[in-house]
Design a protein around this motif. Structure first.
Motif, PDB file in Angstrom:
ATOM      1  N   GLU A 108      -2.561   7.543  -2.384  1.00 29.87           N
ATOM      2  CA  GLU A 108      -1.374   7.345  -1.547  1.00 29.87           C
ATOM      3  C   GLU A 108      -1.772   6.998  -0.115  1.00 29.87           C
ATOM      4  O   GLU A 108      -1.178   6.112   0.524  1.00 29.87           O
ATOM      5  N   MET A 109      -2.772   7.682   0.403  1.00 31.79           N
ATOM      6  CA  MET A 109      -3.238   7.396   1.756  1.00 31.79           C
ATOM      7  C   MET A 109      -3.814   5.986   1.853  1.00 31.79           C
ATOM      8  O   MET A 109      -3.640   5.297   2.863  1.00 31.79           O
ATOM      9  N   LEU A 110      -4.495   5.560   0.795  1.00 33.17           N
ATOM     10  CA  LEU A 110      -5.022   4.191   0.766  1.00 33.17           C
ATOM     11  C   LEU A 110      -3.876   3.188   0.780  1.00 33.17           C
ATOM     12  O   LEU A 110      -3.913   2.187   1.515  1.00 33.17           O
ATOM     13  N   ALA A 111      -2.859   3.453  -0.019  1.00 31.29           N
ATOM     14  CA  ALA A 111      -1.688   2.571  -0.049  1.00 31.29           C
ATOM     15  C   ALA A 111      -1.005   2.515   1.311  1.00 31.29           C
ATOM     16  O   ALA A 111      -0.530   1.456   1.738  1.00 31.29           O
ATOM     17  N   ALA A 112      -0.947   3.653   1.993  1.00 32.31           N
ATOM     18  CA  ALA A 112      -0.287   3.707   3.295  1.00 32.31           C
ATOM     19  C   ALA A 112      -0.955   2.779   4.305  1.00 32.31           C
ATOM     20  O   ALA A 112      -0.279   2.167   5.140  1.00 32.31           O
ATOM     21  N   LEU A 113      -2.276   2.673   4.245  1.00 27.17           N
ATOM     22  CA  LEU A 113      -2.970   1.733   5.128  1.00 27.17           C
ATOM     23  C   LEU A 113      -2.500   0.307   4.870  1.00 27.17           C
ATOM     24  O   LEU A 113      -2.185  -0.440   5.808  1.00 27.17           O
ATOM     25  N   ASP A 132       1.856  16.351  -3.521  1.00 25.25           N
ATOM     26  CA  ASP A 132       0.704  15.667  -2.920  1.00 25.25           C
ATOM     27  C   ASP A 132       1.117  14.326  -2.324  1.00 25.25           C
ATOM     28  O   ASP A 132       0.567  13.893  -1.307  1.00 25.25           O
ATOM     29  N   ILE A 133       2.082  13.674  -2.971  1.00 20.14           N
ATOM     30  CA  ILE A 133       2.608  12.428  -2.405  1.00 20.14           C
ATOM     31  C   ILE A 133       3.270  12.689  -1.060  1.00 20.14           C
ATOM     32  O   ILE A 133       3.020  11.976  -0.083  1.00 20.14           O
ATOM     33  N   LEU A 134       4.086  13.740  -0.997  1.00 23.21           N
ATOM     34  CA  LEU A 134       4.781  14.027   0.251  1.00 23.21           C
ATOM     35  C   LEU A 134       3.822  14.433   1.363  1.00 23.21           C
ATOM     36  O   LEU A 134       4.067  14.170   2.543  1.00 23.21           O
ATOM     37  N   ARG A 135       2.721  15.075   0.989  1.00 23.08           N
ATOM     38  CA  ARG A 135       1.690  15.395   1.986  1.00 23.08           C
ATOM     39  C   ARG A 135       1.143  14.106   2.600  1.00 23.08           C
ATOM     40  O   ARG A 135       0.973  14.007   3.833  1.00 23.08           O
ATOM     41  N   ALA A 136       0.920  13.112   1.758  1.00 22.14           N
ATOM     42  CA  ALA A 136       0.408  11.835   2.253  1.00 22.14           C
ATOM     43  C   ALA A 136       1.451  11.099   3.091  1.00 22.14           C
ATOM     44  O   ALA A 136       1.127  10.497   4.120  1.00 22.14           O
ATOM     45  N   VAL A 137       2.716  11.148   2.667  1.00 23.56           N
ATOM     46  CA  VAL A 137       3.781  10.503   3.434  1.00 23.56           C
ATOM     47  C   VAL A 137       3.836  11.091   4.841  1.00 23.56           C
ATOM     48  O   VAL A 137       3.878  10.366   5.839  1.00 23.56           O
ATOM     49  N   THR A 138       3.808  12.399   4.922  1.00 21.71           N
ATOM     50  CA  THR A 138       3.879  13.073   6.217  1.00 21.71           C
ATOM     51  C   THR A 138       2.684  12.721   7.104  1.00 21.71           C
ATOM     52  O   THR A 138       2.833  12.425   8.296  1.00 21.71           O
ATOM     53  N   GLU A 139       1.493  12.740   6.519  1.00 24.74           N
ATOM     54  CA  GLU A 139       0.285  12.463   7.311  1.00 24.74           C
ATOM     55  C   GLU A 139       0.189  10.997   7.726  1.00 24.74           C
ATOM     56  O   GLU A 139      -0.309  10.690   8.813  1.00 24.74           O
ATOM     57  N   SER A 140       0.657  10.099   6.883  1.00 25.26           N
ATOM     58  CA  SER A 140       0.536   8.672   7.188  1.00 25.26           C
ATOM     59  C   SER A 140       1.529   8.221   8.244  1.00 25.26           C
ATOM     60  O   SER A 140       1.296   7.251   8.964  1.00 25.26           O
ATOM     61  N   ASP A 175      11.919  16.995   6.362  1.00 28.77           N
ATOM     62  CA  ASP A 175      11.202  15.975   7.118  1.00 28.77           C
ATOM     63  C   ASP A 175      11.966  14.676   6.930  1.00 28.77           C
ATOM     64  O   ASP A 175      12.128  14.207   5.809  1.00 28.77           O
ATOM     65  N   LYS A 176      12.436  14.081   8.007  1.00 25.24           N
ATOM     66  CA  LYS A 176      13.236  12.874   7.906  1.00 25.24           C
ATOM     67  C   LYS A 176      12.438  11.689   7.374  1.00 25.24           C
ATOM     68  O   LYS A 176      12.967  10.606   7.193  1.00 25.24           O
ATOM     69  N   PHE A 412      -5.434   1.056  13.076  1.00 22.44           N
ATOM     70  CA  PHE A 412      -4.551   2.121  12.619  1.00 22.44           C
ATOM     71  C   PHE A 412      -4.588   3.244  13.648  1.00 22.44           C
ATOM     72  O   PHE A 412      -5.643   3.820  13.903  1.00 22.44           O
ATOM     73  N   THR A 413      -3.450   3.534  14.239  1.00 19.98           N
ATOM     74  CA  THR A 413      -3.409   4.458  15.364  1.00 19.98           C
ATOM     75  C   THR A 413      -3.220   5.916  14.951  1.00 19.98           C
ATOM     76  O   THR A 413      -3.411   6.814  15.772  1.00 19.98           O
ATOM     77  N   LYS A 414      -2.848   6.161  13.693  1.00 15.51           N
ATOM     78  CA  LYS A 414      -2.602   7.521  13.241  1.00 15.51           C
ATOM     79  C   LYS A 414      -3.573   7.945  12.137  1.00 15.51           C
ATOM     80  O   LYS A 414      -3.823   9.126  11.945  1.00 15.51           O
ATOM     81  N   SER A 415      -4.135   6.989  11.404  1.00 17.88           N
ATOM     82  CA  SER A 415      -4.950   7.286  10.228  1.00 17.88           C
ATOM     83  C   SER A 415      -6.405   6.879  10.439  1.00 17.88           C
ATOM     84  O   SER A 415      -6.695   5.880  11.121  1.00 17.88           O
ATOM     85  N   ASP A 416      -7.306   7.636   9.836  1.00 13.54           N
ATOM     86  CA  ASP A 416      -8.734   7.330   9.862  1.00 13.54           C
ATOM     87  C   ASP A 416      -9.032   6.415   8.679  1.00 13.54           C
ATOM     88  O   ASP A 416      -9.351   6.869   7.574  1.00 13.54           O
ATOM     89  N   ALA A 417      -8.910   5.110   8.892  1.00 19.47           N
ATOM     90  CA  ALA A 417      -9.017   4.145   7.802  1.00 19.47           C
ATOM     91  C   ALA A 417     -10.375   4.201   7.114  1.00 19.47           C
ATOM     92  O   ALA A 417     -10.466   4.116   5.880  1.00 19.47           O
TER      93      ALA A 417
END
Length: 433
Positions: A108-113, A132-140, A175-176, A412-417
């Protein structure tokens, strides 16, 4: 703190043509959208940042991906050039059986990039391990409408559905950035009785439902219940057609005589043009569907069957394919295609205040560099056509969600690509070993 985006060409689904505007973002919302030159210096000392587009940047809503399975980024390239059912049964499902929640999170994190870099701000995810998906949504930092993929063969199926409802009630709205729905896989993998249970449960708990629908020509012969009723009658008799919102993916083989049945405020069809072509599922008549009053969104499907999560690419292909399939150059005009890609999925995913560049709406948008060779000749009247037919996601300067910049000028300003990609590579090795 406020941010000003000055002298930018603004378009959204309510606009007839683009306009030169100043846009003020205050926190997570649009605070003002005014003619260019009118907001500079008027937003007070709280202004944090100022971006001047110099008349050469477009600001439009971010893309809304209406259907997908984001963590299938880990399965990209498996079973290429095979028919849908062979691909699923022999390549995809055996690998998915090895996946756990931690793997889904990293996929999911890879997809978010990929999505952030190509302008998607909201996406639908129909997969496994919802937490686990929602964890990635929140972090991304992206937004998503999420549902667990339900099969009749699931162990303790009704207990799992009860858990889905509990999870939706506990999590959705906290979480909105995400909402939670119920997600039966398809009518050929979920029995009529279980679909009825899902519909009843959704109505009792005010939940939306998402599922695959009439994706292939042979699907009608694969569903036992359809030997005694039409697909539309099954939606009616199970009660699915009456849930809060029903999002049906693919819909290639809906018959024209039934278009009126789907033209309802609570129904959205998600069109996946490139996946449908790659798997030879057919070309859904979405231009005719849209003209019949059906709400049609655009989606990429998963990265294992598309193989991209690039909504701009999907939008362009969808528009061109309708023209080629119908022999009508006026089919699916650029304005309709861009609305399908930036607005139509939001309501189905439970997001009522995103998709427009409008005061009070969520500040979810992309900035596009119009100072490129392929945009020479653009103006406010033809901008949408230039974007759909000449542009690409490579033109995106920034992707912004809830006022926060997630991607800017290739970074990417929020994620460690680098870390996300390295983790995904290791998991891919384990899955295919």
């Amino acid at each position: 703190m406020k941010q000003i985006y000055s002298n930018v060409a603004v378009w959204d689904a309510e606009a007839k043509t683009a306009k030169m505007c100043d846009v003020c973002v205050d926190g997570t919302k649009f605070a003002a959208v005014e003619p260019a030159g009118t907001l500079c210096g008027k937003c007070g000392a709280e202004t944090k940042a100022y971006f001047d587009g110099h008349g050469r940047v477009a600001l439009i809503p971010g893309f809304k991906n209406g259907h997908g399975h984001a963590a299938m980024t880990l399965l990209r390239g498996l079973g290429e050039d095979e028919p849908l059912m062979d691909w699923l049964q022999n390549k995809i499902w055996p690998i998915e059986a090895k996946m756990n929640g931690e793997m889904i999170y990293h996929g999911e994190m890879l997809a978010a990039l990929e999505m952030a870099a190509t302008g998607t701000t909201l996406y639908q995810d129909h997969y496994f391990y919802t937490e686990d998906i929602l964890r990635a949504v929140t972090e991304s930092g992206l937004k998503a409408g999420v549902c667990r993929c339900i099969f009749s063969t699931d162990k303790d199926c009704e207990k799992q559905i009860a858990n889905d409802v509990r999870f939706a009630k506990e999590q959705s709205g906290e979480d909105k950035r995400f909402t939670v729905q119920l997600g039966p896989h398809a009518p050929y993998t979920v029995s009529f009785d279980l679909l009825k249970t899902i519909a009843d449960t959704a109505k009792e708990n005010d939940l939306a439902v998402q599922m695959h629908w009439l994706e292939t020509k042979g699907e009608r012969s694969m569903v036992d219940a359809w030997k005694n009723m039409t697909p539309e009658e099954s939606l009616d008799r199970t009660g699915l057609i009456d849930v809060k919102h029903l999002l049906l993916a693919h819909c290639v083989w809906i018959e024209e005589k039934d278009f009126g049945f789907y033209a309802r405020d609570n129904v959205t069809l998600a069109h996946n043009a490139k996946c449908n072509q790659k798997l030879c599922s057919g070309v859904a008549p979405i231009d005719a569907m849209s003209k019949a009053g059906i709400c049609v969104a655009i989606g990429t499907d998963g990265a294992a069957s598309n193989n991209r999560l690039d909504m701009w690419d999907e939008m362009r292909f969808a528009a061109l394919a309708q023209k080629g399939a119908t022999g009508d150059p006026t089919a699916l005009p650029a304005e309709t295609a861009l609305k399908m890609a930036t607005y139509n999925a939001a309501k189905a995913l439970g997001f009522e205040h995103t998709g427009l560049i409008k005061k009070g709406y969520d500040a979810d948008f992309i900035l596009i560099d119009l100072d490129k060779p392929h945009y020479v000749g653009w103006d406010l009247q033809n901008l949408v056509g230039c974007l759909v037919y000449a542009g690409s996601s490579a033109d995106i300067i920034s992707t912004v969600v809830n006022g926060e910049t997630l991607y800017n000028k290739g970074e990417f300003t929020k994620s460690d690509a680098e870390k996300i990609i390295a983790n995904a590579k290791e998991i891919r090795k384990k899955l295919t070993a």
